[in-house]
Design a protein around this motif. Structure first.
Motif, mmCIF file in Angstrom:
data_model
loop_
_atom_site.group_PDB
_atom_site.id
_atom_site.type_symbol
_atom_site.label_atom_id
_atom_site.label_comp_id
_atom_site.label_asym_id
_atom_site.label_seq_id
_atom_site.Cartn_x
_atom_site.Cartn_y
_atom_site.Cartn_z
ATOM 1 N N ASN A 35 0.848 -1.183 0.000
ATOM 2 C CA ASN A 35 0.000 0.000 0.000
ATOM 3 C C ASN A 35 0.891 1.242 0.000
ATOM 4 N N TYR A 36 0.527 2.218 -0.836
ATOM 5 C CA TYR A 36 1.298 3.449 -0.924
ATOM 6 C C TYR A 36 0.342 4.638 -0.831
ATOM 7 N N ARG A 37 0.817 5.709 -0.216
ATOM 8 C CA ARG A 37 0.034 6.928 -0.082
ATOM 9 C C ARG A 37 0.881 8.121 -0.528
ATOM 10 N N PHE A 38 0.318 8.938 -1.415
ATOM 11 C CA PHE A 38 0.979 10.148 -1.887
ATOM 12 C C PHE A 38 0.032 11.316 -1.641
ATOM 13 N N GLY A 39 0.435 12.231 -0.779
ATOM 14 C CA GLY A 39 -0.466 13.288 -0.372
ATOM 15 C C GLY A 39 0.106 14.680 -0.573
ATOM 16 N N LEU A 40 -0.783 15.651 -0.562
ATOM 17 C CA LEU A 40 -0.423 17.055 -0.714
ATOM 18 C C LEU A 40 -1.253 17.869 0.264
ATOM 19 N N THR A 41 -0.638 18.833 0.902
ATOM 20 C CA THR A 41 -1.342 19.721 1.827
ATOM 21 C C THR A 41 -1.261 21.156 1.314
ATOM 22 N N ALA A 42 -2.411 21.808 1.215
ATOM 23 C CA ALA A 42 -2.456 23.188 0.751
ATOM 24 C C ALA A 42 -3.313 24.003 1.720
ATOM 25 N N HIS A 64 -5.591 -1.468 -7.055
ATOM 26 C CA HIS A 64 -6.374 -0.264 -7.279
ATOM 27 C C HIS A 64 -5.521 0.986 -7.144
ATOM 28 N N GLU A 65 -5.987 2.030 -7.807
ATOM 29 C CA GLU A 65 -5.486 3.392 -7.611
ATOM 30 C C GLU A 65 -6.696 4.297 -7.407
ATOM 31 N N GLN A 66 -6.652 5.110 -6.372
ATOM 32 C CA GLN A 66 -7.805 5.947 -6.056
ATOM 33 C C GLN A 66 -7.359 7.277 -5.478
#
Length: 204
Positions: A35-42, A64-66
């Protein structure tokens, strides 16, 4: 429930989706395998009474990719009230791995919330109760449930701090489907943190 494993679930949940609790992680569900998570905070601030916070995330597993909005809300702020519209988690009660009624173990609620930007001192004899803070919200839960589809969920919380080491809070959430009202629970916190301890920082 396995005594050695705390399960992430709730009344009415699909039992096929139950899994070991990934605490303090906004209800993030992990699939088998990688499992991988790629996030952005603005964040947008200093725009008059308006502010905005966004935390989009791309979740990837073996099948899956979501893309999801993990947290995101807008705020209209005044001197005595903040109106918050969007998706955010809440923590009601003291604790480290979960609170008495609401915590960030579950997925953040999509809601409208009314809260005080800073503690206020009430007039007259009520001033002896100390700084006062409030939080009122209303939300609608998910469709895929075994009890009610998209029930309404709302709650209110009031806090007083009569002493620097004592905080008293009364909070009560409700859930209902159409005209059926369900009292989810009532909690009263009396927190006496020691200065400089982590308990003082985690109390809700």
């Amino acid at each position: 429930t396995d005594a050695a494993v705390r399960n992430l679930s709730y009344p009415g949940a699909d039992r096929e989706l139950m899994q070991a609790l990934n605490e303090n992680n906004d209800g993030d569900l992990y699939e088998r395998g990688s499992n991988y998570r790629f996030g952005l905070t603005a964040r947008i601030e200093n725009a008059g009474p308006f502010s905005l916070f966004l935390n989009p995330e791309l979740s990837v597993d073996d099948e899956h990719e979501q893309g999801v909005l993990r947290t995101g809300y807008g705020v209209i702020g005044f001197s005595w009230i903040d109106i918050v519209i969007g998706k955010d988690s809440q923590w009601w009660g003291p604790g480290h791995h979960g609170a008495l009624l609401l915590s960030n173990n579950a997925e953040p609620l999509t809601m409208i919330k009314f809260t005080g930007p800073v503690p206020q001192t009430l007039p007259w004899v009520l001033k002896y109760l100390g700084p006062f803070q409030y939080n009122v919200f209303v939300s609608q839960l998910e469709k895929d449930r075994s009890d009610f589809s998209r029930p309404y969920f709302w709650g209110m919380r009031f806090d007083f701090k009569p002493h620097r080491y004592i905080e008293i809070g009364q909070h009560q959430p409700f859930g209902h489907e159409r005209d059926d009202l369900v009292h989810v629970g009532v909690g009263v916190d009396v927190v006496q943190p020691h200065p400089g301890t982590q308990a003082a920082q985690c109390s809700g």
